[in-house]
Write a protein that holds these residues in place. Structure first.
Motif, short mmCIF file in Angstrom:
data_model
loop_
_atom_site.label_atom_id
_atom_site.label_comp_id
_atom_site.label_asym_id
_atom_site.label_seq_id
_atom_site.Cartn_x
_atom_site.Cartn_y
_atom_site.Cartn_z
N ASP A 21 -4.30 5.72 4.17
CA ASP A 21 -4.72 5.41 2.81
C ASP A 21 -6.16 4.90 2.81
OD1 ASP A 21 -3.89 5.45 0.04
OD2 ASP A 21 -3.97 3.27 0.12
N ASP A 22 -6.41 3.79 2.14
CA ASP A 22 -7.78 3.28 2.01
C ASP A 22 -8.06 2.28 3.13
OD1 ASP A 22 -10.29 2.77 1.04
OD2 ASP A 22 -9.61 1.43 -0.57
N VAL A 42 0.85 -1.19 0.00
CA VAL A 42 0.00 0.00 0.00
C VAL A 42 0.88 1.24 0.00
CG1 VAL A 42 -0.18 -0.12 2.52
CG2 VAL A 42 -1.79 1.28 1.25
N ALA A 43 0.56 2.20 -0.84
CA ALA A 43 1.29 3.48 -0.94
C ALA A 43 2.80 3.26 -1.11
CB ALA A 43 1.02 4.33 0.29
N ARG A 76 0.02 11.95 5.68
CA ARG A 76 1.06 11.48 6.60
C ARG A 76 2.17 10.78 5.82
NH1 ARG A 76 -1.40 7.79 10.59
NH2 ARG A 76 -2.10 9.71 11.60
N TRP A 77 3.42 11.01 6.27
CA TRP A 77 4.60 10.37 5.74
C TRP A 77 5.11 9.36 6.77
CZ3 TRP A 77 3.04 15.24 4.99
CH2 TRP A 77 3.06 15.77 3.70
N ASN A 78 5.39 8.14 6.33
CA ASN A 78 5.87 7.09 7.22
C ASN A 78 7.27 6.64 6.81
OD1 ASN A 78 3.23 6.27 8.76
ND2 ASN A 78 2.65 6.34 6.60
N ALA A 110 0.53 8.90 2.22
CA ALA A 110 -0.84 8.80 1.69
C ALA A 110 -1.78 9.61 2.58
CB ALA A 110 -1.29 7.35 1.60
N THR A 111 -3.04 9.65 2.19
CA THR A 111 -4.06 10.38 2.94
C THR A 111 -4.41 9.64 4.22
OG1 THR A 111 -4.96 11.15 0.84
CG2 THR A 111 -6.36 11.41 2.77
#
Length: 217
Positions: free
Chosen positions: A202-203, A73-74, A146-148, A167-168
């Protein structure tokens, strides 16, 4: 006889004039007090007793945990079956609320550090909106980005640990002021509040419960 009646009338007038003056003074003072109280009560107030409109900055310290789905994801590489990226977090937040009567809008930025598990750092910026409730509480939704950055992936998984995966983010939460938990005498309306929040990346690919203390100014 006339002199005696005249003397009695003068004496009665002498007692009546001070009494009348005192009554007028009391009436005037009472009227002034009523006007003053009316002026104070006309100021718009929010449910917590503070100004209904203005700017309210705050800082917060939160602690919690986040777990990501094992699927890719992302840009985050997929993890093997039975392994999910997760970790405990400590987060600092700086933000500002704009009260609009019974509702509010606001914005905040955050930095989180992983203290155990796979997460190294997180950075984010969010908008908030919601209701002002109770004596000094808030119910809100938030959306942002957010950045991880990860400290490690599952053994055998190839991924870039220097990259920020972003991602959001969506979430909901609540803040409970001191009056709502029986501590009105310890802090004021703009003092400490307890904050609880759940968000996802994200989603709906992660689960992130957090709790902490917010200091409003």
């Amino acid at each position: 006889m006339r002199k005696l009646a005249l003397a009695a009338a003068v004496a009665a007038a002498s007692f009546a004039v001070p009494a009348f003056a005192q009554d007028m003074s009391t009436t005037t003072t009472t009227d002034t007090t009523v006007v003053t109280d009316t002026q104070v009560d006309t100021a718009p107030r929010a449910p917590d007793g503070t100004r209904a409109f203005g700017i309210e900055p705050y800082v917060a310290v939160m602690g919690g945990w986040e777990q990501f789905d094992r699927e890719a994801v992302a840009g985050i590489p997929a993890q093997p079956r039975g392994y999910k990226l997760d970790g405990a977090l400590v987060e600092g937040i700086v933000g500002v609320n704009v009260p609009l009567g019974p509702v509010f809008i606001g914005a905040e930025g955050s930095v989180a550090k992983g203290v155990s598990g796979d997460i190294d750092w997180q950075y984010g910026a969010y908008g908030r909106f919601g209701l002002r409730a109770g004596e000094s509480g808030l119910f809100y939704g938030k959306v942002g980005y957010r950045w991880n950055n990860f400290d490690k992936f599952a053994p055998g998984v190839v991924g870039d640990l220097n990259r920020d995966y972003h991602a959001t983010v969506y979430g909901v939460g609540a803040e409970i002021g001191p009056k709502d938990i029986g501590l009105g005498g310890i802090t004021g309306n703009s003092g400490l509040r307890l904050r609880m929040e759940v968000s996802t990346f994200d989603d709906a690919n992660s689960f992130r419960p957090m709790a902490g203390v917010v200091a409003h100014f």
